[in-house]
Design a protein around this motif. Sequence first.
Motif, short mmCIF file in Angstrom:
data_model
loop_
_atom_site.label_atom_id
_atom_site.label_comp_id
_atom_site.label_asym_id
_atom_site.label_seq_id
_atom_site.Cartn_x
_atom_site.Cartn_y
_atom_site.Cartn_z
N VAL A 192 38.91 40.46 41.66
CA VAL A 192 39.62 39.46 41.60
C VAL A 192 41.02 39.38 40.62
O VAL A 192 40.19 40.25 39.83
N GLU A 206 44.09 37.30 37.97
CA GLU A 206 44.72 36.02 37.86
C GLU A 206 46.44 36.42 38.04
O GLU A 206 46.89 37.52 38.14
N CYS A 252 34.48 34.95 41.47
CA CYS A 252 33.70 36.25 41.26
C CYS A 252 32.81 36.63 42.67
O CYS A 252 33.18 37.86 43.01
N PHE A 253 31.51 35.43 42.50
CA PHE A 253 30.73 35.81 43.61
C PHE A 253 31.35 36.23 44.72
O PHE A 253 30.80 37.11 45.02
N TYR A 286 35.29 29.03 39.09
CA TYR A 286 35.05 30.69 38.30
C TYR A 286 34.58 31.50 39.40
O TYR A 286 34.38 32.59 39.67
N ALA A 327 34.12 37.20 45.60
CA ALA A 327 35.09 38.77 46.11
C ALA A 327 34.54 40.00 45.58
O ALA A 327 34.19 40.77 46.50
N GLN A 328 33.61 39.89 44.47
CA GLN A 328 31.75 40.79 44.82
C GLN A 328 31.61 41.09 46.17
O GLN A 328 31.76 42.03 46.72
N VAL A 336 38.93 32.22 34.21
CA VAL A 336 37.76 31.73 33.81
C VAL A 336 37.43 30.67 33.33
O VAL A 336 35.96 29.83 32.89
N ARG A 373 32.04 38.01 31.61
CA ARG A 373 32.37 36.58 32.67
C ARG A 373 33.31 37.32 33.62
O ARG A 373 33.84 37.16 34.88
N MET A 374 34.88 37.73 32.78
CA MET A 374 36.23 37.91 33.41
C MET A 374 35.35 40.02 34.56
O MET A 374 36.44 39.49 35.53
N VAL A 375 34.54 39.76 34.24
CA VAL A 375 34.51 41.26 35.22
C VAL A 375 33.06 41.28 36.14
O VAL A 375 32.40 42.75 35.78
N ARG A 376 32.82 39.89 35.63
CA ARG A 376 31.44 40.22 35.87
C ARG A 376 30.67 40.25 38.09
O ARG A 376 29.85 41.39 38.79
N ASP A 377 31.89 40.88 38.61
CA ASP A 377 31.39 41.73 39.74
C ASP A 377 32.00 43.15 39.64
O ASP A 377 31.74 43.56 41.14
N LYS A 378 32.76 43.39 38.50
CA LYS A 378 32.15 44.43 38.29
C LYS A 378 31.20 45.34 37.54
O LYS A 378 31.22 46.59 37.52
#
Lengths: 342, 524
Positions: free
Chosen positions: B294, B296, B284-285, B280, B287-288, B275, A101-106
């Motif tokens: 992303v 902290e 992420c969405f 959250y 940023a991606q 998170v 979840r913390m790296v889901r953009d990766k």
Amino acid sequence: MILLSRVADCMYWLSRYIERAENTARMVDVNLQLLLDLERLDDSRITAHWEPLIKSTGDLALFNKFYEHADSESVTDFLTFNTGNPSSILSCVVTARENARMVRDKISTEVWEEINRLYHYVRSQSAKKIWASDPYDFYREIKQSSLLLQGLGDSTVVRDEGWEFLQVGRYLERAIQTNILVDVKYHILLPSTRDVGGAIDALQWMAVLRSCSGFEAYHHIYGADVQPWNVAEFLILSEEFPRSILFCLRYLDACIRTISGVREGRFSNHAGKLAGRLLYELNYSTVDDIFEAGLHQYLGNLQRRTEEIGQALYEAILFFPVVDHAKEIAGQTQKQDTLPGG
Amino acid sequence: MVDARRGVQAKKVGDCTASGNPVGDKKRAGTVLRLLRHPAACLWIMLFQDYQTEGFFDEMFAGNGEVRPHYRRLYERFRNLTDEEFNQKRQAVDLSLWRQGVTFTVYGDSEGTERIFPFDLIPRIIPSTEWEFLERGLTQRITALNHYLYDIYHDQKIIGDGVIPESYVRSARHFRPEFVGIDVPRDIYIHVCGTDLIRNEKGEYLVLEDNGRTPSGVSYVLENRIAMKRAFPNLFNKAGVRPVATYPKELLKTLRYVAPGGKGHVVCAVLTPGVYNSAYFEHCFLAQQMGIEVVEGRDLTVSDDKVFMKTTQGLRQVDVLYRRIDDDFLDPTVFRKDSLLGVPGLVNAVRAGNVTLANCIGTGVADDKVMYYFVPRMIKYYLDEDPIISNVSTYLASEKEDMKYIMDHLPELVVKAANESGGYGMLVGPKASKAEVEKFRELIRAEPRNFIAQPTISLSRHPTYCDGVFEGRHIDFRPYILYGENVSIVPGGLTRVALRKGSLVVNSSQGGGSKDTWVLYGDE
């Protein structure tokens, strides 16, 4: 491309936990099946069958906190659903997903969705029901999800530094888990040495091979005869089998070198040095060396050194020094006071 | 292209399941027959026969029960859908949102229960003339708000000229006196604004509130559209719906535009509380989609009044932070000392001009519910224009006459705490018990500055799928306004719907759901 240290850390643990969940599923699955071949299933024999699983992971004390006896139900529950056990399958999947979840953009959407699906599956009531009525089905689901994740990763995740950390986590954990698997066999043997070389012994070695999908590969290389020293050689020193310890260490060394940017045979940090050294030592070892040192002792030593690589990696690359928050605040506050009009 | 179209048209002849699902011929024939014999099995007819507008402004149906022109194409399309198909699509969409983890965490739930934000399949549609009007109104509003913020953090002319009483500014909880006299890049304070709009019983658009701090929800705008496209792939071309997918690109452009001066290569990042924050996923969405990190608080460190990310290759300077952390938690050396989410020294870096925060610190002095009352005056004062979109008429408890009115009419009014959001600290008079009304009476008397009151507006309603039938449910609308080199508003927004019958509260934390919002190229 830059990679945040925290992100690298998450990638590393994400794949370590998935690999751990898979291997635990393999181990429990095979031991459940093995039970079917044993005769005289009295309490002590069942305990003798299950206890080594807990011993070899070093979790016996933790186990004893939750359960009175080691039997099929308590051990499988401990290794599968017990949230007090950080290495239970459920805990592993929850932690893996938290990291994902913390790296889901990766990671790719495909990888994330599969981790998410696995998470909802192991937490669902229906999973518990499946587990109770058909445990093989349940463990197969875990194994397949892990394998699917590797396949999805292979074909969808960008090959950048983050990818290398996924690999490091996977191969490090796999080396550790294969080690545990072989060592479990040592513990099982211990109480009844008279079985060595007998039918039960062969059965158990076959079970070990099955746990790591090495049954067919073994027969391909060594023929039908299951001999302890051959199995040990296969699982520790095989160059071709992707779950052998040597194989994992070779990949581990390669990934660490890619991250550090050095060529084969060289190192630029402590982790690289430890990994290279251990790899070369295994490269120049034979199964005779292993049995000469004593299988259990040899594995113990190997395990300790593998874990040291993980620790060193952490310190060399992943680990950004924990910020002393209070000190930092004090420092910055002081600076602020000196600013005009602060 | 032509062939494909012909194919679709050919299929449509005598085909009640016009969604283009690859169903076997046999089954389709069966369905058609069944439907011919029982026309009522067509979902739309069946479920709409009892639909009542009940005197509210209904987005889809005019008072005489006729479908409004901009809904006609949708209506035509949906009326051919069977109940079964509709339910399949509904479940498929829910499942896909669930799989993707488009969920929010229910606060105060130790199990970490996750829920999807309920999504209703019937889109809300805005014709192009209406949208142009909204665009003009929203552009005017954000421009005035940015003028106001610049003024408040510099010469405070608006106070000097007696347009806004000084006491209201000074007592606004989110006013940051320590930022008076500090310049920010391009004089822009609010870069991202989520303005909540409603429609009254006459269908007039009104501004309910401006969210100029860290507005959330835009990821749902994009995700809802993706979900709709998956469910109804053939619908979009014909319906003439403007795309929303450009939002992340526009956001990144805005962020780059406000980077500290003279930077060739600008490094932007999204600053998230982490998170466990309910938004959250959105952080992420975005940023991606923008291709940025992303971060902290613990990923950042300040040195020499510059902000750096901690990476595996060492420290890397950051120029712009799209921060989704409230002011209070940004920097424990300045604001809340107990905040572990923030970055010690960040405020100094901002003051030194080495990093830009979007939105700026202190924008809350513009979206306070009391300040809302003054926005029409700001528009007049800075732009010399009349507001294009009106405010809801508002009473300030701190004004003597207004206070009297509020006390006399409390059971009819909606009361809001000035600094709360998310539907908390709110009294809906007509729906409240006597005890609740009296509780608020005391609260208001104790702290007049903290309360405003508004007449209860009959929010417009929209057909919504509820337990197997369509019923009217109250909705609001939050478009997202970006203020960079120019003002950019993605054609769409978040339509929130109060799923509980009769409820006026649309917040996700209070039983709200959402709808895809279609802005059309034309008016039909």
